[in-house]
Write an enzyme that holds these catalytic residues in place. Sequence first.
Site, short mmCIF file in Angstrom:
data_model
loop_
_atom_site.label_atom_id
_atom_site.label_comp_id
_atom_site.label_asym_id
_atom_site.label_seq_id
_atom_site.Cartn_x
_atom_site.Cartn_y
_atom_site.Cartn_z
N GLU A 182 0.82 -1.23 0.00
CA GLU A 182 0.00 0.00 0.00
C GLU A 182 0.85 1.26 0.00
O GLU A 182 0.59 2.21 0.76
CB GLU A 182 -0.98 -0.01 1.19
CG GLU A 182 -2.01 -1.11 1.08
CD GLU A 182 -3.13 -1.07 2.12
OE1 GLU A 182 -3.10 -0.21 3.02
OE2 GLU A 182 -4.03 -1.93 2.03
N GLU A 310 -5.00 -8.72 0.26
CA GLU A 310 -5.76 -8.36 1.47
C GLU A 310 -7.22 -8.24 1.06
O GLU A 310 -7.57 -7.44 0.20
CB GLU A 310 -5.28 -7.05 2.08
CG GLU A 310 -3.93 -7.16 2.75
CD GLU A 310 -3.50 -5.89 3.49
OE1 GLU A 310 -4.38 -5.17 3.99
OE2 GLU A 310 -2.29 -5.65 3.54
O1 AHR Z 1 -4.75 -5.77 7.30
C1 AHR Z 1 -4.70 -4.60 8.02
C2 AHR Z 1 -4.05 -3.45 7.26
O2 AHR Z 1 -4.88 -3.04 6.23
C3 AHR Z 1 -2.74 -3.76 6.60
O3 AHR Z 1 -1.67 -3.59 7.44
C4 AHR Z 1 -2.68 -2.76 5.50
O4 AHR Z 1 -1.94 -3.19 4.39
C5 AHR Z 1 -4.13 -2.45 5.20
O5 AHR Z 1 -4.38 -1.09 5.15
#
Ligand code: AHR
Length: 506
Positions: A182, A310
């Site tokens: 990210e 994610e």
């Molecule tokens: O999964 C929780 C968080 O969400 C992670 O650290 C990040 O990559 C995302 O914003």
Amino acid sequence: MTSFTRIADEGSPSIIVHPDHKIAKINDNIYGGFTEHMGRCIYGGIYDPGNPLSDENGFRKDVIDAMKDLNVPVVRYPGGNFVATYHWLDGVGPRENRPKRPELAWLGLEPNTFGTDEFMKWCEIVGTEPYLCLNFGTGTLDEALGWLEYCNSTQDTYYANLRRKNGREEPYNVKYWALGNECWGPWQVAQLTKEDYAKKAYQWAKALKLLDPSIVLILCGETGYSSWDYYVLKECVTWSVHGLGGDRTKSLIDMHSIHVYTADKEHLANATAPRGAERAIQMASALIDLARIENGVPETVPRQTICFDEWNVWDPIRAPGELGAEEKYTLSDALAVSVFLNGFIRQAKDLGMANIAQSINVISPLMTNKDGIVKQTIWWPLLLFSKYMRGHSVAVNVRAPEYTGRTNPAWIRATIETPYLDVSASISDDGHMSLAVANLNEEKAFDVKVEGVKKGEVKVYTVDGENVDVANTADEQKVGIKESSWDGVGKFRFGKHSFTLLRWKA
Ligand code: AHR
């Protein structure tokens, strides 16, 4: 093809399954996990030394068993946002020499008592493959190369020897490496512009592949439908983009990462939100094609796939990251997770990996306490998918009424349908058909003509509950799997607010 035709609310729904019409191979890695140094995921989650439930390594045995039950093929580590200030060298070698560090993503303190070698050992015990994410925040390319050498090299070189000195002769052969996490996010330590990221990712990718050409490199995308995604793909999709040489017949990056979290206070907006994640896969996949076309990437270079590393239901206001993001999942969330997974099966062609965020305690299906483990509502559809929805995705035609109310995000309404019956199908390598059906309607069961089902014994696995708000706790498991059977004759009733998996030998 999976197709949906909307019918009147009082119409008769039908599902036609085509067992002989395979769409694409389902990559087992779509059932991947994710363990971040965040909240109680590592410390108090997978690593809990001193707890009677832990083994001699300090690993929680109940967590290991659950991961084995889920048959998790790959686990991402160590972040997430955490990785933006993580120096892997802090987490190797004798524990007494490992430094404690301030942790800037979640504003905690990192003791570094769990690091690379512990994670690798845990993966070996669980029987899963490691997937490491590189520090694109405060980290350097030198450090990244050192980590790759530490994990994978068999040579007589400094970091390979350091690994040997730390007790591990054989290389870990870590295949999957992500070029940051990210990096576009304003919450990121050392956030980057897309231009800066693309330049850096291209150079790092080149160097990493020079050191170990066998690795699979994962580019940091955003949601799959942003100008960041388009730009970084265009700049990094192949060696030749910048005219700097390299071998045009090989990919520079192999996968493109995207993240989508969904949530809404109202059930139907919540349960249909993952339709946006499916649309994101379609859009990212088109951007991959576009980048390849614009760069004249030869067809011989394997097409990049999407790494959905994610995904889950998460409302960061309800469960803030700084407080460990311990979401309490309801039946509505379990249905949302079913819709996510149905989307992954339907889009199997483009999906190389997906990682539920996260595996333990943090926005997770599994919650540990000192005495055991609680399986939240979302665990149950995930378990059924991981057990049965493998092999190839199969064509289905669905005729059903559609939810036409508000969606979250709003653009879902204009870009993809939101049927009450959300369906996918798969056929396993040993010829078992599985039909996954989420009935999102909270008031109405549907009697459905299922064509293509074999008459005889159809196994039925149902996940449902009293209402969409029910949740599981340490004291009471209100949502689980009910097993029954059906003779495949007549219509099948999909109960209101339920997930059902029908399984038969094709
Ligand atoms: O999964 C929780 C968080 O969400 C992670 O650290 C990040 O990559 C995302 O914003």
